[in-house]
Scaffold this motif. Structure first.
Motif, mmCIF file in Angstrom:
data_model
loop_
_atom_site.group_PDB
_atom_site.id
_atom_site.type_symbol
_atom_site.label_atom_id
_atom_site.label_comp_id
_atom_site.label_asym_id
_atom_site.label_seq_id
_atom_site.Cartn_x
_atom_site.Cartn_y
_atom_site.Cartn_z
ATOM 1 N N UNK A 219 0.779 -1.312 -0.145
ATOM 2 C CA UNK A 219 -0.018 0.067 0.084
ATOM 3 C C UNK A 219 0.683 1.306 -0.066
ATOM 4 N N UNK A 220 2.041 0.978 0.425
ATOM 5 C CA UNK A 220 3.028 2.076 0.705
ATOM 6 C C UNK A 220 3.054 2.852 -0.747
ATOM 7 N N UNK A 221 3.041 1.997 -1.696
ATOM 8 C CA UNK A 221 3.588 2.533 -3.239
ATOM 9 C C UNK A 221 2.567 3.691 -3.466
ATOM 10 N N UNK A 222 1.103 3.575 -3.303
ATOM 11 C CA UNK A 222 0.267 4.539 -3.403
ATOM 12 C C UNK A 222 0.248 5.585 -2.463
ATOM 13 N N UNK A 223 0.629 5.252 -1.231
ATOM 14 C CA UNK A 223 0.483 6.320 -0.114
ATOM 15 C C UNK A 223 1.760 7.175 -0.474
ATOM 16 N N UNK A 224 2.841 6.894 -0.725
ATOM 17 C CA UNK A 224 4.152 7.696 -1.007
ATOM 18 C C UNK A 224 3.723 8.719 -2.215
ATOM 19 N N UNK A 225 3.372 8.087 -3.339
ATOM 20 C CA UNK A 225 3.458 8.496 -4.653
ATOM 21 C C UNK A 225 2.551 8.374 -5.657
ATOM 22 N N UNK A 226 1.002 8.205 -4.831
ATOM 23 C CA UNK A 226 -0.092 8.100 -5.600
ATOM 24 C C UNK A 226 -0.292 8.616 -6.939
ATOM 25 N N UNK A 227 -0.174 10.046 -7.024
ATOM 26 C CA UNK A 227 -0.226 10.827 -7.976
ATOM 27 C C UNK A 227 0.601 10.546 -9.181
ATOM 28 N N UNK A 228 2.050 10.195 -8.673
ATOM 29 C CA UNK A 228 3.042 9.621 -9.634
ATOM 30 C C UNK A 228 2.740 8.557 -10.313
ATOM 31 N N UNK A 229 2.329 7.528 -9.568
ATOM 32 C CA UNK A 229 2.136 6.212 -10.069
ATOM 33 C C UNK A 229 0.656 6.138 -10.805
ATOM 34 N N UNK A 230 -0.252 6.862 -10.590
ATOM 35 C CA UNK A 230 -1.502 6.843 -11.269
ATOM 36 C C UNK A 230 -1.180 7.715 -12.627
ATOM 37 N N UNK B 249 2.483 12.657 2.357
ATOM 38 C CA UNK B 249 2.326 11.298 2.866
ATOM 39 C C UNK B 249 3.506 10.758 2.813
ATOM 40 N N UNK B 250 4.429 11.013 2.064
ATOM 41 C CA UNK B 250 5.912 10.300 1.900
ATOM 42 C C UNK B 250 6.625 10.686 3.112
ATOM 43 N N UNK B 251 6.361 11.854 3.639
ATOM 44 C CA UNK B 251 7.203 12.113 5.137
ATOM 45 C C UNK B 251 6.544 11.165 6.027
ATOM 46 N N UNK B 252 5.056 11.065 6.103
ATOM 47 C CA UNK B 252 4.463 10.216 7.044
ATOM 48 C C UNK B 252 4.830 8.790 6.965
ATOM 49 N N UNK B 253 4.986 8.259 5.862
ATOM 50 C CA UNK B 253 5.219 6.921 5.556
ATOM 51 C C UNK B 253 6.733 6.440 6.155
ATOM 52 N N UNK B 254 7.476 7.530 5.846
ATOM 53 C CA UNK B 254 8.989 7.129 6.165
ATOM 54 C C UNK B 254 9.010 7.492 7.707
ATOM 55 N N UNK B 255 8.531 8.395 8.232
ATOM 56 C CA UNK B 255 8.511 8.661 9.640
ATOM 57 C C UNK B 255 8.122 7.537 10.418
ATOM 58 N N UNK C 221 8.492 15.348 -8.045
ATOM 59 C CA UNK C 221 8.778 14.169 -8.876
ATOM 60 C C UNK C 221 9.306 13.212 -8.343
ATOM 61 N N UNK C 222 9.722 12.087 -9.101
ATOM 62 C CA UNK C 222 10.593 10.799 -8.563
ATOM 63 C C UNK C 222 11.657 11.033 -7.516
ATOM 64 N N UNK C 223 12.404 12.087 -8.112
ATOM 65 C CA UNK C 223 13.667 12.428 -7.287
ATOM 66 C C UNK C 223 13.289 13.044 -6.082
ATOM 67 N N UNK C 224 12.435 13.854 -6.152
ATOM 68 C CA UNK C 224 11.710 14.580 -4.821
ATOM 69 C C UNK C 224 11.536 13.431 -3.802
ATOM 70 N N UNK C 225 10.760 12.386 -4.309
ATOM 71 C CA UNK C 225 10.179 11.300 -3.313
ATOM 72 C C UNK C 225 11.293 10.717 -2.826
ATOM 73 N N UNK C 226 12.348 10.540 -3.511
ATOM 74 C CA UNK C 226 13.659 9.709 -2.934
ATOM 75 C C UNK C 226 14.170 10.563 -1.876
ATOM 76 N N UNK C 227 14.517 11.780 -2.166
ATOM 77 C CA UNK C 227 15.182 12.990 -1.257
ATOM 78 C C UNK C 227 14.327 13.136 -0.110
#
Length: 388
Positions: free
Chosen positions: A126-137, A323-329, A365-371
């Motif tokens: 589920x974290x794939x869609x949580x972290x980057x749902x807009x990018x994935x879709x 959401x990416x921050x929430x998931x990582x934390x 973007x993807x690199x922003x999610x990674x960072x």
């Protein structure tokens, strides 16, 4: 006889991965495991590879590669290690369907590669869609790839959608067991132990997911995931506590009808449905006997006791990398709790503190999610050292 479908199982040694391999064994004429991927459990991965004879076995932890290679190379099984090797394996010609059964952020990169390669995806991460749902879709919109959800709640919604006009959907009702602390007082939560939090009343899951169920952050994540999977606005997605875990989720339609998918609390059914391309494969596994359940109950979530459920609406309204921050934390905090470095209530504190410290990015973007993931983990780890 149907031709075999080649399956890559990401997270083959975890709970969902093991059950996926059960189903592959149940239908040997339909499915073949061609790629097995594990994180650190090299011994179980070796055992699985010896049994299922995949073309490739990959271990995420590079330090374990010599052990994997020494065991499987004599059998003619290709071996690899590391995140890049995992992502590369998604593009193989001998992979038709990817089961993303890894836990956490690690599922994002290989899922995106699988989408770009046009693979069918049975999504249990589920974290794939949580972290980057807009990018994935957005990637899905440009790909031949199709996602069939494996989480029991989203599989239930997916099944309820079949044969229906999406424009007639009024609400999604995502059920939650309430976890092990549903009947505990707020005052008691400060003293709960890891053992208490792992004692889920209905489901047998991995440790991280079980803790997320105890805090009910998993339900926040499922609301976020549902928003992206089904294109439903957050104000039309609700969580409903259902202690028996028999109704896996419901969909309310414009005419007032509510469709529900029911079944025993067992992940084999949604996995089987996803692998079968949303067809119903016959099985000898025990089914649901409603006469065994004297009562099916439904309650509103107690957001005072479980405030993390509201993180879904906060993350979706703020957008960006929230959401990416929430998931990582959360991943860092849950690991610290499981290793008894922090208390149960510290999980929420660490998530909120990390959110305050990580810069907001409105259009990542993807690199922003990674960072963002890297920075949020570092900050959350610092907050985990400051136990209150």
């Amino acid at each position: 006889m149907n031709s075999q479908k080649n399956i890559a199982v990401l997270g083959s040694t975890g709970s969902i991965g093991v059950q996926t391999l059960d189903i592959i064994s149940e239908y040997p004429d339909r499915f073949r495991a061609t790629v097995l991927v594990a994180g650190h459990n090299v011994d179980r991965l070796i055992d699985q590879a010896r049994r299922y004879k995949p073309a490739l076995a990959v271990i995420a932890d590079k330090s374990l590669y010599p052990t994997l290679h020494a065991a499987l190379s004599p059998l003619g099984i290709e071996t690899a290690a590391g995140a890049e090797a995992i992502a590369d394996s998604m593009e193989r010609d001998d992979v038709d369907t990817v089961v993303t059964a890894t836990v956490g952020y690690s599922g994002l990169a290989p899922t995106l590669r699988a989408i770009d390669a046009g693979k069918q995806i049975a999504l249990a991460n589920k974290e794939t869609m949580v972290v980057a749902g807009e990018l994935v879709t957005s990637r899905l919109a440009r790909s031949a790839s199709r996602v069939i959800p494996v989480d029991s709640e989203h599989s239930a919604i997916y099944q309820c959608f079949q044969g229906e006009d999406p424009s007639t959907v009024k609400r999604l009702l995502i059920t939650a067991s309430g976890g092990p602390f549903r009947t505990r007082s707020i005052e008691d939560l400060g003293s709960v132990t890891v053992r208490d939090a792992l004692a889920h009343p209905n489901w047998s899951m991995g440790a991280k997911i079980t803790i997320d169920s105890a805090t009910m952050l998993n339900k926040a994540f499922e609301i976020i995931e549902a928003r992206w999977l089904f294109g439903i606005t957050p104000d039309r997605i609700e969580a409903v506590v259902h202690p028996q875990s028999i109704v896996h989720s419901m969909v309310e339609f414009a005419d007032g009808a509510v469709k529900a998918q029911l079944g025993v609390p067992d992940m084999h059914l949604p996995i089987r449905y996803a692998l079968g391309d949303a067809t119903r494969l016959a099985t000898d596994r025990p089914g649901l006997r409603l006469q065994d359940y004297a009562r099916l109950e439904f309650f509103r979530p107690d957001t005072e006791k479980f405030p993390l459920i509201n993180m879904a609406y906060y993350a979706l309204s703020r957008g960006g990398n929230t959401a990416c921050v929430i998931n990582a934390a959360n991943e860092v905090a849950v690991d610290a709790f499981l290793h008894e470095r922090i208390g149960y209530l510290d999980i929420r504190r660490i998530i909120e503190a990390t959110l305050a410290d990580v810069p907001f990015i409105a259009n990542p973007g993807y690199d922003d999610y990674v960072a963002t993931n890297t920075l949020a983990r570092r900050i959350a780890a610092e907050h985990s050292k400051n136990k209150k």
